[in-house]
Design a protein around this motif. Sequence first.
Motif, PDB file in Angstrom:
ATOM      1  N   ILE A 111       1.053  -1.467   0.054  1.00  0.00           N
ATOM      2  CA  ILE A 111       0.477  -0.520  -0.302  1.00  0.00           C
ATOM      3  C   ILE A 111       1.043   1.206   0.002  1.00  0.00           C
ATOM      4  CG2 ILE A 111      -1.713   1.234   1.667  1.00  0.00           C
ATOM      5  CD1 ILE A 111      -2.341  -0.880   2.238  1.00  0.00           C
ATOM      6  N   GLU A 112       1.916   1.035   0.736  1.00  0.00           N
ATOM      7  CA  GLU A 112       2.782   1.896   0.120  1.00  0.00           C
ATOM      8  C   GLU A 112       3.443   2.894  -0.396  1.00  0.00           C
ATOM      9  OE1 GLU A 112       2.504   4.035   3.547  1.00  0.00           O
ATOM     10  OE2 GLU A 112       2.081   1.975   5.228  1.00  0.00           O
ATOM     11  N   ASN A 113       4.074   2.072  -1.549  1.00  0.00           N
ATOM     12  CA  ASN A 113       4.799   2.222  -2.856  1.00  0.00           C
ATOM     13  C   ASN A 113       4.114   2.298  -4.057  1.00  0.00           C
ATOM     14  OD1 ASN A 113       4.623  -0.220  -3.364  1.00  0.00           O
ATOM     15  ND2 ASN A 113       7.052   0.009  -2.370  1.00  0.00           N
ATOM     16  N   GLY A 114       2.485   1.910  -3.271  1.00  0.00           N
ATOM     17  CA  GLY A 114       1.763   1.050  -4.689  1.00  0.00           C
ATOM     18  C   GLY A 114       2.209   0.146  -5.483  1.00  0.00           C
ATOM     19  N   GLU A 115       3.260  -0.774  -4.850  1.00  0.00           N
ATOM     20  CA  GLU A 115       3.705  -1.094  -5.988  1.00  0.00           C
ATOM     21  C   GLU A 115       3.106  -3.117  -6.266  1.00  0.00           C
ATOM     22  OE1 GLU A 115       5.297  -0.813  -8.451  1.00  0.00           O
ATOM     23  OE2 GLU A 115       6.137   0.826  -8.760  1.00  0.00           O
ATOM     24  N   ILE A 116       3.337  -4.173  -6.861  1.00  0.00           N
ATOM     25  CA  ILE A 116       3.444  -5.410  -5.828  1.00  0.00           C
ATOM     26  C   ILE A 116       4.271  -5.988  -5.739  1.00  0.00           C
ATOM     27  CG2 ILE A 116       3.695  -7.660  -7.781  1.00  0.00           C
ATOM     28  CD1 ILE A 116       1.117  -6.844  -9.826  1.00  0.00           C
ATOM     29  N   SER A 117       4.188  -5.985  -4.448  1.00  0.00           N
ATOM     30  CA  SER A 117       5.447  -6.659  -3.862  1.00  0.00           C
ATOM     31  C   SER A 117       6.287  -8.617  -4.103  1.00  0.00           C
ATOM     32  CB  SER A 117       4.846  -6.625  -1.980  1.00  0.00           C
ATOM     33  OG  SER A 117       5.902  -7.381  -1.662  1.00  0.00           O
ATOM     34  N   HIS A 118       4.624  -9.285  -4.355  1.00  0.00           N
ATOM     35  CA  HIS A 118       5.114 -10.785  -4.540  1.00  0.00           C
ATOM     36  C   HIS A 118       4.203 -11.517  -4.887  1.00  0.00           C
ATOM     37  CE1 HIS A 118       8.137  -9.741  -1.070  1.00  0.00           C
ATOM     38  NE2 HIS A 118       8.748 -10.672  -1.484  1.00  0.00           N
ATOM     39  N   PHE A 119       4.462 -12.195  -5.763  1.00  0.00           N
ATOM     40  CA  PHE A 119       3.541 -13.109  -6.860  1.00  0.00           C
ATOM     41  C   PHE A 119       3.671 -14.567  -5.430  1.00  0.00           C
ATOM     42  CE2 PHE A 119       5.433 -10.762 -10.281  1.00  0.00           C
ATOM     43  CZ  PHE A 119       4.175 -10.244 -11.023  1.00  0.00           C
ATOM     44  N   VAL A 120       2.434 -15.126  -4.801  1.00  0.00           N
ATOM     45  CA  VAL A 120       2.252 -16.373  -4.291  1.00  0.00           C
ATOM     46  C   VAL A 120       2.098 -16.965  -5.172  1.00  0.00           C
ATOM     47  CG1 VAL A 120       0.565 -16.581  -2.117  1.00  0.00           C
ATOM     48  CG2 VAL A 120       1.370 -14.448  -2.458  1.00  0.00           C
ATOM     49  N   VAL A 121       2.609 -18.176  -5.106  1.00  0.00           N
ATOM     50  CA  VAL A 121       2.563 -19.422  -6.475  1.00  0.00           C
ATOM     51  C   VAL A 121       2.351 -20.865  -5.609  1.00  0.00           C
ATOM     52  CG1 VAL A 121       3.667 -21.219  -8.270  1.00  0.00           C
ATOM     53  CG2 VAL A 121       4.554 -17.804  -8.078  1.00  0.00           C
ATOM     54  N   ASP A 122       1.250 -21.530  -6.000  1.00  0.00           N
ATOM     55  CA  ASP A 122       1.013 -22.461  -5.537  1.00  0.00           C
ATOM     56  C   ASP A 122       2.107 -23.737  -6.284  1.00  0.00           C
ATOM     57  OD1 ASP A 122       0.275 -25.232  -5.174  1.00  0.00           O
ATOM     58  OD2 ASP A 122      -2.477 -24.441  -5.249  1.00  0.00           O
ATOM     59  N   SER A 123       2.899 -24.142  -5.913  1.00  0.00           N
ATOM     60  CA  SER A 123       3.927 -25.078  -6.765  1.00  0.00           C
ATOM     61  C   SER A 123       3.081 -26.800  -6.598  1.00  0.00           C
ATOM     62  CB  SER A 123       5.624 -24.705  -6.174  1.00  0.00           C
ATOM     63  OG  SER A 123       5.609 -25.626  -4.451  1.00  0.00           O
ATOM     64  N   GLY A 124       2.460 -26.760  -5.052  1.00  0.00           N
ATOM     65  CA  GLY A 124       2.115 -27.768  -4.546  1.00  0.00           C
ATOM     66  C   GLY A 124       3.253 -28.557  -3.634  1.00  0.00           C
ATOM     67  N   HIS A 125       3.811 -27.858  -3.598  1.00  0.00           N
ATOM     68  CA  HIS A 125       5.135 -28.505  -2.295  1.00  0.00           C
ATOM     69  C   HIS A 125       5.155 -28.060  -1.641  1.00  0.00           C
ATOM     70  CE1 HIS A 125       6.571 -31.008  -5.932  1.00  0.00           C
ATOM     71  NE2 HIS A 125       6.991 -29.940  -6.395  1.00  0.00           N
ATOM     72  N   GLU A 126       3.904 -26.808  -1.088  1.00  0.00           N
ATOM     73  CA  GLU A 126       4.236 -26.115   0.391  1.00  0.00           C
ATOM     74  C   GLU A 126       3.339 -26.499   1.384  1.00  0.00           C
ATOM     75  OE1 GLU A 126       5.110 -24.061  -3.044  1.00  0.00           O
ATOM     76  OE2 GLU A 126       3.024 -24.409  -2.763  1.00  0.00           O
ATOM     77  N   GLU A 127       4.009 -26.977   3.023  1.00  0.00           N
ATOM     78  CA  GLU A 127       3.703 -27.703   3.830  1.00  0.00           C
ATOM     79  C   GLU A 127       1.762 -27.118   3.986  1.00  0.00           C
ATOM     80  OE1 GLU A 127       6.087 -28.236   6.914  1.00  0.00           O
ATOM     81  OE2 GLU A 127       7.563 -30.107   5.237  1.00  0.00           O
ATOM     82  N   GLY A 128       1.465 -27.950   4.878  1.00  0.00           N
ATOM     83  CA  GLY A 128       0.240 -26.768   5.981  1.00  0.00           C
ATOM     84  C   GLY A 128       0.494 -25.613   6.331  1.00  0.00           C
TER      85      GLY A 128
END
Length: 244
Positions: free
Chosen positions: A167-184
């Motif tokens: 919100i502070e700089n109005g930029e996209i910070s990160h993409f959240v990717v579902d790789s299928g290997h994330e633990e709960g």
Amino acid sequence: MLISLNDTLSWHVSVEDDRFRLSDFLLDPDTHRPVYMILDLGGWFETDHALVAVSLMQHPDLDSGMLPLAIRADELRQAPHWREEKGGLSSLLTSLPPLVVGPFGATHAPLAMAVEGMGDTSQDDVDGDPAAQEALTRYERFTDWRDKPVFARDGEVGRLSDILHDIENGEISHFVVDSGHEEGGQVLAIPSALLRHHAETEKGGHIVLNTGIEAIRTAPRVGENEKLTGGWQPALKRHFALAT
């Protein structure tokens, strides 16, 4: 402060004493910055939508899911707007019989009565004003990005599940990717600086990152409850050899 674009679609925005649902974001196809929010202003047979600049966001109340906007009610009424027929209305009208015989032999037409009850709606009202149409044509919806395939330089790594916005700089910070290997309870956040290419929706809408599969596989994961804190960003930048 970071916010999840995906999470905000279940929030409401507040404009003075009114509350509205936030239904989508429009992203600039060149800079990939969120430019507008799409607000659902309600409606009976049709849904009224309005575009409000993302720069008018104030700090949200994460506990209540409320996002205050720095705009007055009269300014919102002047915002670019358009109307869309609600999805259930068409099926309702087409299911009505053209002519019904009443218990005393009189006939009536439910379909004609329903259409008449909608009142006169001009084409301009349905299509919206030119400013809204121009924005909808020029910019890309966040929901069109979501669930699209994400590729590293050497192959596919998963699908886009969310975008974190600063919100502070109005930029996209990160993409959240579902790789299928994330633990709960964990998510994979990829710095937006690694974006190499985003295809147009008509060409599949896929995302290409300027890194390899191995770097993504070994990247530190972020706790779901910590993804908006930002404290994990320096370690992630070091992992991907980005300037801190």
